[in-house]
Design an enzyme around this catalytic site. Structure first.
Site, mmCIF file in Angstrom:
data_model
loop_
_atom_site.group_PDB
_atom_site.id
_atom_site.type_symbol
_atom_site.label_atom_id
_atom_site.label_comp_id
_atom_site.label_asym_id
_atom_site.label_seq_id
_atom_site.Cartn_x
_atom_site.Cartn_y
_atom_site.Cartn_z
ATOM 1 C CG ASP A 82 14.474 -73.012 -86.144
ATOM 2 O OD1 ASP A 82 14.293 -71.792 -85.996
ATOM 3 O OD2 ASP A 82 15.437 -73.487 -86.786
ATOM 4 N NE ARG A 83 5.524 -73.545 -86.229
ATOM 5 C CZ ARG A 83 4.489 -73.028 -85.562
ATOM 6 N NH1 ARG A 83 3.741 -73.805 -84.790
ATOM 7 N NH2 ARG A 83 4.201 -71.751 -85.657
#
Length: 309
Positions: free
Chosen positions: A43-44
């Site tokens: 995920d970011r």
């Protein structure tokens, strides 16, 4: 494949704040590679190990996707977002009062018992905020549009939860899980179970299978010299061929004698230089009339060149 491309594996430390796809694009530009894949997204907000196969080695991406992962998770008590991480929409923020409740209800011994009991969990529903596709659209987009999304359940394994500690913002732990396990969903489920707002504040992927963070560099320090070979990363039994056998392989023929005993992922056929992979082969699911099946032949007949130099 472009002549400037090289085949190999890059072990890169992804920083928080960019997507895995962003990192792949940056790698392509930095190294002048046209073909770069990855072996499982982060995920970011998350950080840690990404293994990027380059050139012909992108064909091996599937092997790493199914490997176990380990993470360091740092949890914020008193904050809950819809995604269970810092990038989500804040649903509840009661840090001071929730922190007092957490300290009262969860002395260290109880916290350890609760977290270690996660190993009993055998299934998990994917979080509503995820990149899973439903009807061609991201599940997260559908959820935020107000569309009711059926949570898909999958089998998972949580092998261990260790290094459990209390922190200034909540608590942290290390967790070893099967591929496809969402750590932020574990935190959201704990939040529901305990009745206390919880969210991930930090998530670090520390290993993919047997590969850890030792020697892993941030992207700005990476060069083509950091490309690791198949011998270093993905070794398999080999069959070395002479010139006549090489021609047979690259034109779709088979070798029938002196074949190696393959492991579960198969074996390689190597050129006489003992380095160039001609083909990746497997005995699994092969028809009875051939000695093995080709999972990948590293040859472009239109260009008349051999790959994986």
């Amino acid at each position: 494949m472009s002549k400037s491309d090289q085949s190999g594996f890059l072990f890169v430390y992804k920083p928080p704040g960019i997507t895995s796809s962003d990192l792949v694009l940056k790698t392509k530009r930095l190294l002048g590679q046209k073909s770069v894949g990855h072996t499982g997204t982060l995920d970011r907000f998350a950080e840690g190990l990404l293994i990027l196969p380059c050139g012909d080695y992108t064909t091996f991406s599937q092997v790493f996707l199914g490997k176990d992962k380990t993470y360091l998770a740092e949890v914020v008590v008193g904050l809950r977002t819809d995604s269970g991480d810092p990038d989500g929409v804040v649903e509840i923020e009661t840090r001071e009062s929730s922190r007092v409740e957490f300290v009262s209800r969860f002395p260290t011994e109880r916290l350890e018992t609760e977290l270690k009991s996660l190993t009993e969990q055998k299934t998990q529903k994917a979080p509503k905020i995820s990149a899973l596709k439903v009807g061609g659209k991201r599940q997260s987009d559908l959820f935020r549009e107000g569309t009711v999304v059926e949570e898909k359940e999958r089998n998972i394994t949580i092998h261990s939860v260790v290094d459990i500690q209390k922190t200034e913002t909540g608590f942290s732990f290390r967790i070893h899980v099967s591929s496809g396990t969402y750590i932020r969903k574990i935190i959201l489920d704990l939040s529901d179970k305990w009745g206390i707002p919880l969210s991930l504040g930090r998530l670090v992927r520390e290993s993919i299978g047997e590969y850890g963070l030792d020697g892993v560099k941030p992207l700005e320090e990476i060069t083509k010299a950091d490309l690791r070979t198949w011998k270093e990363v993905f070794p398999l039994p080999v069959r070395i061929v002479d010139e006549a056998e090489r021609k047979a392989v690259v034109h779709g023929g088979y070798i029938w004698d002196k074949l190696p005993k393959a492991d579960s992922l198969g074996f390689y056929i190597l050129d006489s230089d003992e380095t160039t992979i001609l083909a990746w082969c497997s005995y699994e699911e092969k028809p009875a009339h051939i000695p093995y099946r080709y999972r990948k032949v590293f040859f472009d007949p239109s260009a008349k060149i051999m790959f994986s130099k």
